[in-house]
Scaffold this motif. Structure first.
Motif, PDB file in Angstrom:
ATOM      1  N   LEU A  66       2.381  -9.639   5.554  1.00 37.90           N
ATOM      2  CA  LEU A  66       1.330  -8.751   6.053  1.00 37.90           C
ATOM      3  C   LEU A  66       1.921  -7.572   6.819  1.00 37.90           C
ATOM      4  CD1 LEU A  66      -1.407 -11.275   7.230  1.00 37.90           C
ATOM      5  CD2 LEU A  66      -1.504  -9.726   5.288  1.00 37.90           C
ATOM      6  N   SER A  67       2.977  -7.800   7.566  1.00 38.29           N
ATOM      7  CA  SER A  67       3.632  -6.702   8.282  1.00 38.29           C
ATOM      8  C   SER A  67       4.180  -5.673   7.308  1.00 38.29           C
ATOM      9  CB  SER A  67       4.765  -7.242   9.166  1.00 38.29           C
ATOM     10  OG  SER A  67       4.265  -8.131  10.143  1.00 38.29           O
ATOM     11  N   ALA A  68       4.742  -6.164   6.195  1.00 36.44           N
ATOM     12  CA  ALA A  68       5.258  -5.251   5.179  1.00 36.44           C
ATOM     13  C   ALA A  68       4.131  -4.439   4.544  1.00 36.44           C
ATOM     14  CB  ALA A  68       6.011  -6.038   4.107  1.00 36.44           C
ATOM     15  N   VAL A  69       2.999  -5.090   4.314  1.00 37.00           N
ATOM     16  CA  VAL A  69       1.846  -4.390   3.736  1.00 37.00           C
ATOM     17  C   VAL A  69       1.352  -3.303   4.673  1.00 37.00           C
ATOM     18  CG1 VAL A  69      -0.588  -4.645   3.092  1.00 37.00           C
ATOM     19  CG2 VAL A  69       1.103  -6.290   2.266  1.00 37.00           C
ATOM     20  N   TYR A  70       1.215  -3.620   5.965  1.00 36.21           N
ATOM     21  CA  TYR A  70       0.754  -2.625   6.939  1.00 36.21           C
ATOM     22  C   TYR A  70       1.760  -1.488   7.083  1.00 36.21           C
ATOM     23  CZ  TYR A  70      -3.233  -5.408   8.432  1.00 36.21           C
ATOM     24  OH  TYR A  70      -4.422  -6.090   8.463  1.00 36.21           O
ATOM     25  N   LEU A  71       3.040  -1.806   6.980  1.00 32.97           N
ATOM     26  CA  LEU A  71       4.064  -0.765   7.074  1.00 32.97           C
ATOM     27  C   LEU A  71       3.983   0.187   5.891  1.00 32.97           C
ATOM     28  CD1 LEU A  71       6.530   0.351   8.541  1.00 32.97           C
ATOM     29  CD2 LEU A  71       7.953  -1.214   7.204  1.00 32.97           C
ATOM     30  N   ILE A  72       3.734  -0.369   4.710  1.00 28.08           N
ATOM     31  CA  ILE A  72       3.617   0.464   3.514  1.00 28.08           C
ATOM     32  C   ILE A  72       2.429   1.402   3.624  1.00 28.08           C
ATOM     33  CG2 ILE A  72       3.065   0.379   1.034  1.00 28.08           C
ATOM     34  CD1 ILE A  72       4.721  -2.213   0.924  1.00 28.08           C
ATOM     35  N   ASN A  73       1.340   0.903   4.215  1.00 22.53           N
ATOM     36  CA  ASN A  73       0.115   1.701   4.318  1.00 22.53           C
ATOM     37  C   ASN A  73       0.067   2.570   5.573  1.00 22.53           C
ATOM     38  OD1 ASN A  73      -1.947   0.897   2.063  1.00 22.53           O
ATOM     39  ND2 ASN A  73      -0.941  -0.999   2.673  1.00 22.53           N
ATOM     40  N   LEU A  74       1.111   2.507   6.400  1.00 18.66           N
ATOM     41  CA  LEU A  74       1.153   3.343   7.592  1.00 18.66           C
ATOM     42  C   LEU A  74       1.312   4.799   7.174  1.00 18.66           C
ATOM     43  CD1 LEU A  74       1.240   2.902  10.714  1.00 18.66           C
ATOM     44  CD2 LEU A  74       3.721   3.150  10.543  1.00 18.66           C
ATOM     45  N   LEU A 110      -0.914   6.041 -11.230  1.00 21.92           N
ATOM     46  CA  LEU A 110      -0.004   5.016 -10.703  1.00 21.92           C
ATOM     47  C   LEU A 110       0.892   5.525  -9.576  1.00 21.92           C
ATOM     48  CD1 LEU A 110       0.693   2.055 -11.037  1.00 21.92           C
ATOM     49  CD2 LEU A 110       2.377   2.684 -12.767  1.00 21.92           C
ATOM     50  N   PRO A 111       1.540   6.693  -9.725  1.00 20.61           N
ATOM     51  CA  PRO A 111       2.374   7.172  -8.605  1.00 20.61           C
ATOM     52  C   PRO A 111       1.578   7.441  -7.332  1.00 20.61           C
ATOM     53  CG  PRO A 111       2.943   8.318 -10.636  1.00 20.61           C
ATOM     54  CD  PRO A 111       1.684   7.551 -10.921  1.00 20.61           C
ATOM     55  N   LEU A 112       0.345   7.930  -7.480  1.00 21.74           N
ATOM     56  CA  LEU A 112      -0.457   8.278  -6.307  1.00 21.74           C
ATOM     57  C   LEU A 112      -1.088   7.052  -5.630  1.00 21.74           C
ATOM     58  CD1 LEU A 112      -2.239  11.512  -7.608  1.00 21.74           C
ATOM     59  CD2 LEU A 112      -0.354  11.357  -5.966  1.00 21.74           C
ATOM     60  N   THR A 113      -1.197   5.965  -6.354  1.00 19.60           N
ATOM     61  CA  THR A 113      -1.822   4.760  -5.795  1.00 19.60           C
ATOM     62  C   THR A 113      -0.829   3.594  -5.711  1.00 19.60           C
ATOM     63  OG1 THR A 113      -2.607   4.101  -8.009  1.00 19.60           O
ATOM     64  CG2 THR A 113      -4.108   5.412  -6.643  1.00 19.60           C
ATOM     65  N   LYS A 114       0.447   3.911  -5.738  1.00 18.40           N
ATOM     66  CA  LYS A 114       1.477   2.870  -5.741  1.00 18.40           C
ATOM     67  C   LYS A 114       1.344   1.942  -4.539  1.00 18.40           C
ATOM     68  CE  LYS A 114       5.607   4.179  -4.797  1.00 18.40           C
ATOM     69  NZ  LYS A 114       6.959   4.802  -4.885  1.00 18.40           N
ATOM     70  N   ALA A 115       1.092   2.515  -3.359  1.00 18.65           N
ATOM     71  CA  ALA A 115       0.964   1.691  -2.153  1.00 18.65           C
ATOM     72  C   ALA A 115      -0.204   0.724  -2.268  1.00 18.65           C
ATOM     73  CB  ALA A 115       0.790   2.588  -0.928  1.00 18.65           C
ATOM     74  N   SER A 116      -1.300   1.167  -2.891  1.00 19.61           N
ATOM     75  CA  SER A 116      -2.460   0.290  -3.055  1.00 19.61           C
ATOM     76  C   SER A 116      -2.158  -0.843  -4.034  1.00 19.61           C
ATOM     77  CB  SER A 116      -3.663   1.103  -3.552  1.00 19.61           C
ATOM     78  OG  SER A 116      -4.047   2.054  -2.580  1.00 19.61           O
ATOM     79  N   LYS A 163       3.129  10.402   8.668  1.00 24.81           N
ATOM     80  CA  LYS A 163       3.362  11.100   9.935  1.00 24.81           C
ATOM     81  C   LYS A 163       3.637  10.118  11.070  1.00 24.81           C
ATOM     82  CE  LYS A 163      -1.580  11.565  11.003  1.00 24.81           C
ATOM     83  NZ  LYS A 163      -2.662  12.532  11.337  1.00 24.81           N
ATOM     84  N   HIS A 164       2.966   8.948  11.018  1.00 23.41           N
ATOM     85  CA  HIS A 164       3.212   7.935  12.041  1.00 23.41           C
ATOM     86  C   HIS A 164       4.595   7.321  11.870  1.00 23.41           C
ATOM     87  CE1 HIS A 164      -0.717   8.070  13.857  1.00 23.41           C
ATOM     88  NE2 HIS A 164      -1.294   7.950  12.668  1.00 23.41           N
ATOM     89  N   ARG A 165       5.015   7.163  10.600  1.00 25.96           N
ATOM     90  CA  ARG A 165       6.373   6.639  10.367  1.00 25.96           C
ATOM     91  C   ARG A 165       7.402   7.599  10.915  1.00 25.96           C
ATOM     92  NH1 ARG A 165       6.157   4.958   4.025  1.00 25.96           N
ATOM     93  NH2 ARG A 165       4.043   4.155   4.024  1.00 25.96           N
ATOM     94  N   ASN A 166       7.187   8.890  10.689  1.00 29.65           N
ATOM     95  CA  ASN A 166       8.140   9.888  11.164  1.00 29.65           C
ATOM     96  C   ASN A 166       8.208   9.909  12.683  1.00 29.65           C
ATOM     97  OD1 ASN A 166       8.639  10.632   8.525  1.00 29.65           O
ATOM     98  ND2 ASN A 166       7.107  12.263   8.516  1.00 29.65           N
TER      99      ASN A 166
END
Length: 232
Positions: free
Chosen positions: A210-218, A140-146, A221-224
């Motif tokens: 959808l923007s929130a979903v894409y942001l979560i899956n970004l 669960l912790p490793l796949t939380k974004a999914s 390193k790209h966020r940084n």
């Protein structure tokens, strides 16, 4: 929005929320099973799960309407158990939504489980962690974004459903009349002002989700990089 539209909004949120919870409960073990399955029949099960992606909604709705009628076994069993008809009820549109939105939840979870691998789970088993401990403390912790992605896509897809809902639920205010049907009613009545209000509300909320979903899956390193650029 007038009261009928507010009522449709409440019905839509109730339907989508309940559908999403059911999808996560049913879709998680199904996705896990498919991720670990090695049988040749895996492709058949995956095809059945993915069928709503290509099947016209009215086709699924038509056969569900037949199955939900009192003349057929599912509808008969439901009526015997509850004393109420299944077709053209809130329960019917929830069941139909679960079936129609299933691939939007199962596929992201299956992909995440496949990428997870077995090394960490095997290490957890060696350390004495049971199946539930391994799932809640490793998987669960490793796949939380999914899970967030699956829940968001399932919810958003359910909110936008029309064909299946209309076929098995009709257009009963306070029971089966959802936003997509309310929008269709306004267009049929040439009330484009109210239709625009509903349509733009659905469009904006879908874009935000959808923007929130894409942001979560970004990737992190790209966020940084983006955050550093914003600071500069």
């Amino acid at each position: 929005m007038q009261n009928p539209d507010l009522q449709a909004l409440i019905t839509t949120l109730q339907m989508a929320g309940l559908t999403t919870v059911i999808l996560l409960i049913l879709g998680t073990p199904l996705a896990w099973y498919l991720a670990k399955m090695t049988s040749r029949f895996k492709v058949v099960i995956e095809a059945v799960v993915a069928l709503p992606l290509v099947l016209p909604p009215t086709v699924l709705g038509f056969y569900l309407l037949i199955a939900f009628s009192p003349e057929y076994l599912p509808g008969q069993l439901w009526q015997q158990a509850t004393g109420q008809q299944l077709a053209f009820s809130f329960s019917a549109i929830v069941i139909g939504s679960v079936l129609y939105s299933l691939p939007f939840v199962v596929q992201p979870l299956q992909k995440a489980f496949e990428q997870l691998g077995d090394n960490l789970l095997e290490a957890g088993a060696v350390l004495g962690a049971g199946p539930f401990d391994r799932f809640f403390h490793i998987v669960l912790p490793l796949t939380k974004a999914s899970f967030i992605t699956a829940a968001s896509l399932g919810f958003a897809h359910t909110v936008g459903e029309f064909g299946v809902i209309l076929m098995i639920g009709g257009n009963i205010p306070g029971e089966t009349r959802v936003l997509s049907i309310a929008l269709f009613d306004h267009v049929e009545a040439f009330d484009y002002a109210k239709a625009h209000l509903l349509a733009i509300s659905l469009l904006i909320s879908s874009m935000i989700l959808l923007s929130a979903v894409y942001l979560i899956n970004l990737p992190k390193k790209h966020r940084n990089v983006n955050s550093v650029g914003a600071d500069k």
